[in-house]
Write a protein that holds these residues in place. Structure first.
Motif, PDB file in Angstrom:
ATOM      1  N   ALA A  56      39.923  26.522  37.868  1.00  0.00           N
ATOM      2  CA  ALA A  56      41.389  26.447  37.894  1.00  0.00           C
ATOM      3  C   ALA A  56      41.986  27.841  38.055  1.00  0.00           C
ATOM      4  N   VAL A  57      41.426  28.823  37.371  1.00  0.00           N
ATOM      5  CA  VAL A  57      41.908  30.207  37.507  1.00  0.00           C
ATOM      6  C   VAL A  57      41.708  30.684  38.939  1.00  0.00           C
ATOM      7  N   GLU A  58      40.540  30.404  39.510  1.00  0.00           N
ATOM      8  CA  GLU A  58      40.277  30.789  40.908  1.00  0.00           C
ATOM      9  C   GLU A  58      41.305  30.149  41.840  1.00  0.00           C
ATOM     10  N   SER A  59      41.580  28.878  41.646  1.00  0.00           N
ATOM     11  CA  SER A  59      42.566  28.179  42.475  1.00  0.00           C
ATOM     12  C   SER A  59      43.959  28.750  42.266  1.00  0.00           C
ATOM     13  N   GLY A  60      44.281  29.094  41.027  1.00  0.00           N
ATOM     14  CA  GLY A  60      45.577  29.691  40.731  1.00  0.00           C
ATOM     15  C   GLY A  60      45.750  31.035  41.422  1.00  0.00           C
ATOM     16  N   ILE A  61      44.692  31.811  41.468  1.00  0.00           N
ATOM     17  CA  ILE A  61      44.752  33.105  42.151  1.00  0.00           C
ATOM     18  C   ILE A  61      44.913  32.903  43.650  1.00  0.00           C
ATOM     19  N   ARG A  62      44.213  31.928  44.210  1.00  0.00           N
ATOM     20  CA  ARG A  62      44.382  31.634  45.650  1.00  0.00           C
ATOM     21  C   ARG A  62      45.816  31.178  45.938  1.00  0.00           C
ATOM     22  N   LEU A  63      46.377  30.340  45.076  1.00  0.00           N
ATOM     23  CA  LEU A  63      47.752  29.887  45.252  1.00  0.00           C
ATOM     24  C   LEU A  63      48.713  31.070  45.149  1.00  0.00           C
ATOM     25  N   ALA A  64      48.509  31.924  44.164  1.00  0.00           N
ATOM     26  CA  ALA A  64      49.373  33.095  43.992  1.00  0.00           C
ATOM     27  C   ALA A  64      49.304  33.988  45.230  1.00  0.00           C
ATOM     28  N   SER A  65      48.129  34.143  45.780  1.00  0.00           N
ATOM     29  CA  SER A  65      47.971  34.958  46.987  1.00  0.00           C
ATOM     30  C   SER A  65      48.774  34.363  48.140  1.00  0.00           C
ATOM     31  N   ARG A 117      34.996  38.118  23.998  1.00  0.00           N
ATOM     32  CA  ARG A 117      34.843  36.945  24.881  1.00  0.00           C
ATOM     33  C   ARG A 117      36.067  36.786  25.778  1.00  0.00           C
ATOM     34  N   ALA A 118      37.261  36.978  25.211  1.00  0.00           N
ATOM     35  CA  ALA A 118      38.482  36.887  26.024  1.00  0.00           C
ATOM     36  C   ALA A 118      38.444  37.928  27.129  1.00  0.00           C
ATOM     37  N   GLY A 119      38.011  39.128  26.807  1.00  0.00           N
ATOM     38  CA  GLY A 119      37.906  40.187  27.804  1.00  0.00           C
ATOM     39  C   GLY A 119      36.977  39.833  28.942  1.00  0.00           C
ATOM     40  N   LEU A 120      35.895  39.130  28.629  1.00  0.00           N
ATOM     41  CA  LEU A 120      34.965  38.694  29.682  1.00  0.00           C
ATOM     42  C   LEU A 120      35.632  37.676  30.607  1.00  0.00           C
ATOM     43  N   HIS A 121      36.396  36.741  30.030  1.00  0.00           N
ATOM     44  CA  HIS A 121      37.128  35.774  30.855  1.00  0.00           C
ATOM     45  C   HIS A 121      38.121  36.511  31.754  1.00  0.00           C
ATOM     46  N   PHE A 122      38.803  37.492  31.181  1.00  0.00           N
ATOM     47  CA  PHE A 122      39.799  38.245  31.936  1.00  0.00           C
ATOM     48  C   PHE A 122      39.164  39.073  33.045  1.00  0.00           C
ATOM     49  N   GLU A 123      38.001  39.640  32.783  1.00  0.00           N
ATOM     50  CA  GLU A 123      37.365  40.505  33.776  1.00  0.00           C
ATOM     51  C   GLU A 123      36.994  39.728  35.039  1.00  0.00           C
ATOM     52  N   ASP A 124      36.478  38.510  34.863  1.00  0.00           N
ATOM     53  CA  ASP A 124      36.166  37.664  36.028  1.00  0.00           C
ATOM     54  C   ASP A 124      37.424  37.417  36.852  1.00  0.00           C
ATOM     55  N   ALA A 125      38.510  37.072  36.186  1.00  0.00           N
ATOM     56  CA  ALA A 125      39.773  36.787  36.875  1.00  0.00           C
ATOM     57  C   ALA A 125      40.344  38.056  37.508  1.00  0.00           C
ATOM     58  N   ARG A 126      40.219  39.186  36.814  1.00  0.00           N
ATOM     59  CA  ARG A 126      40.732  40.457  37.341  1.00  0.00           C
ATOM     60  C   ARG A 126      40.035  40.808  38.661  1.00  0.00           C
ATOM     61  N   THR A 127      38.737  40.578  38.722  1.00  0.00           N
ATOM     62  CA  THR A 127      37.971  40.849  39.940  1.00  0.00           C
ATOM     63  C   THR A 127      38.457  39.979  41.088  1.00  0.00           C
ATOM     64  N   LEU A 128      38.655  38.691  40.818  1.00  0.00           N
ATOM     65  CA  LEU A 128      39.142  37.773  41.852  1.00  0.00           C
ATOM     66  C   LEU A 128      40.547  38.149  42.306  1.00  0.00           C
ATOM     67  N   ALA A 129      41.414  38.486  41.354  1.00  0.00           N
ATOM     68  CA  ALA A 129      42.789  38.841  41.698  1.00  0.00           C
ATOM     69  C   ALA A 129      42.824  40.124  42.534  1.00  0.00           C
ATOM     70  N   ALA A 130      42.017  41.097  42.163  1.00  0.00           N
ATOM     71  CA  ALA A 130      41.983  42.355  42.911  1.00  0.00           C
ATOM     72  C   ALA A 130      41.524  42.108  44.344  1.00  0.00           C
ATOM     73  N   ALA A 131      40.506  41.271  44.513  1.00  0.00           N
ATOM     74  CA  ALA A 131      39.994  40.959  45.856  1.00  0.00           C
ATOM     75  C   ALA A 131      41.050  40.241  46.692  1.00  0.00           C
ATOM     76  N   ALA A 132      41.905  39.459  46.036  1.00  0.00           N
ATOM     77  CA  ALA A 132      42.943  38.709  46.749  1.00  0.00           C
ATOM     78  C   ALA A 132      44.250  39.497  46.861  1.00  0.00           C
ATOM     79  N   GLY A 133      44.304  40.671  46.243  1.00  0.00           N
ATOM     80  CA  GLY A 133      45.531  41.461  46.279  1.00  0.00           C
ATOM     81  C   GLY A 133      46.651  40.882  45.446  1.00  0.00           C
ATOM     82  N   VAL A 134      46.286  40.173  44.374  1.00  0.00           N
ATOM     83  CA  VAL A 134      47.280  39.514  43.517  1.00  0.00           C
ATOM     84  C   VAL A 134      47.523  40.362  42.267  1.00  0.00           C
ATOM     85  N   PRO A 135      48.776  40.738  42.003  1.00  0.00           N
ATOM     86  CA  PRO A 135      49.078  41.466  40.760  1.00  0.00           C
ATOM     87  C   PRO A 135      48.656  40.629  39.549  1.00  0.00           C
ATOM     88  N   PHE A 136      48.072  41.302  38.558  1.00  0.00           N
ATOM     89  CA  PHE A 136      47.345  40.621  37.496  1.00  0.00           C
ATOM     90  C   PHE A 136      47.698  41.203  36.134  1.00  0.00           C
TER      91      PHE A 136
END
Length: 148
Positions: free
Chosen positions: A18-27, A66-85
């Motif tokens: 869902a986070v991955e899809s949300g980042i794609r939508l935001a992009s 653990r929260a930081g690990l969840h955030f790091e995965d999302a941060r990487t995806l957002a950075a690759a998509a150019g989405v402010p995070f």
């Protein structure tokens, strides 16, 4: 359209999708995202192994890691998509309340979250944070479902 999406995650595979899809939508929308995680409160009497084996301070420290690990995965995806995070993290047993509060606090205009699709007795016994957010939020909610 939507300019700021809140993406709650519990760390599950469905939530990560869902986070991955949300980042794609935001992009696609030119929007930004805030990824949100709520860890449960520490309880002396519990069935969660980490609470049985740790002190309150150890539990809180590990929950934040653990929260930081969840955030790091999302941060990487957002950075690759150019989405402010951005991220938001709380410790609370009322997750749906915290999701709505985070969306309001951060000025989000859409909450995109996963639904595990529980039905029948399982849904009644376990409840659904997604259902509670849908019921109580004045901010639009987009529910991510996957058959996989």
């Amino acid at each position: 359209m939507y300019k700021h999406l809140l993406l709650p995650t519990d760390g599950s595979a469905l939530s990560r999708h869902a986070v991955e899809s949300g980042i794609r939508l935001a992009s696609a929308l030119g929007a930004r995202v805030t990824v949100f995680h709520a860890a449960p409160e520490f309880h002396t009497f519990t069935v969660q192994p980490e609470m049985l084996e740790e002190t309150r301070s150890e539990y809180l420290q590990h929950a934040e890691i653990r929260a930081g690990l969840h955030f790091e995965d999302a941060r990487t995806l957002a950075a690759a998509a150019g989405v402010p995070f951005d991220t938001a993290y709380v410790v609370s047993d009322t997750v749906y309340v915290e999701i709505i509060a985070a969306a309001e606090k951060h000025g989000c205009d859409l909450i995109l979250m996963a639904s595990h699709g529980r039905r029948g007795v399982q849904a009644v016994l376990l409840g659904s944070e997604t259902h509670k957010v849908l019921t109580h939020s004045s901010i639009p909610v987009l529910v991510y479902r996957s058959d996989s």
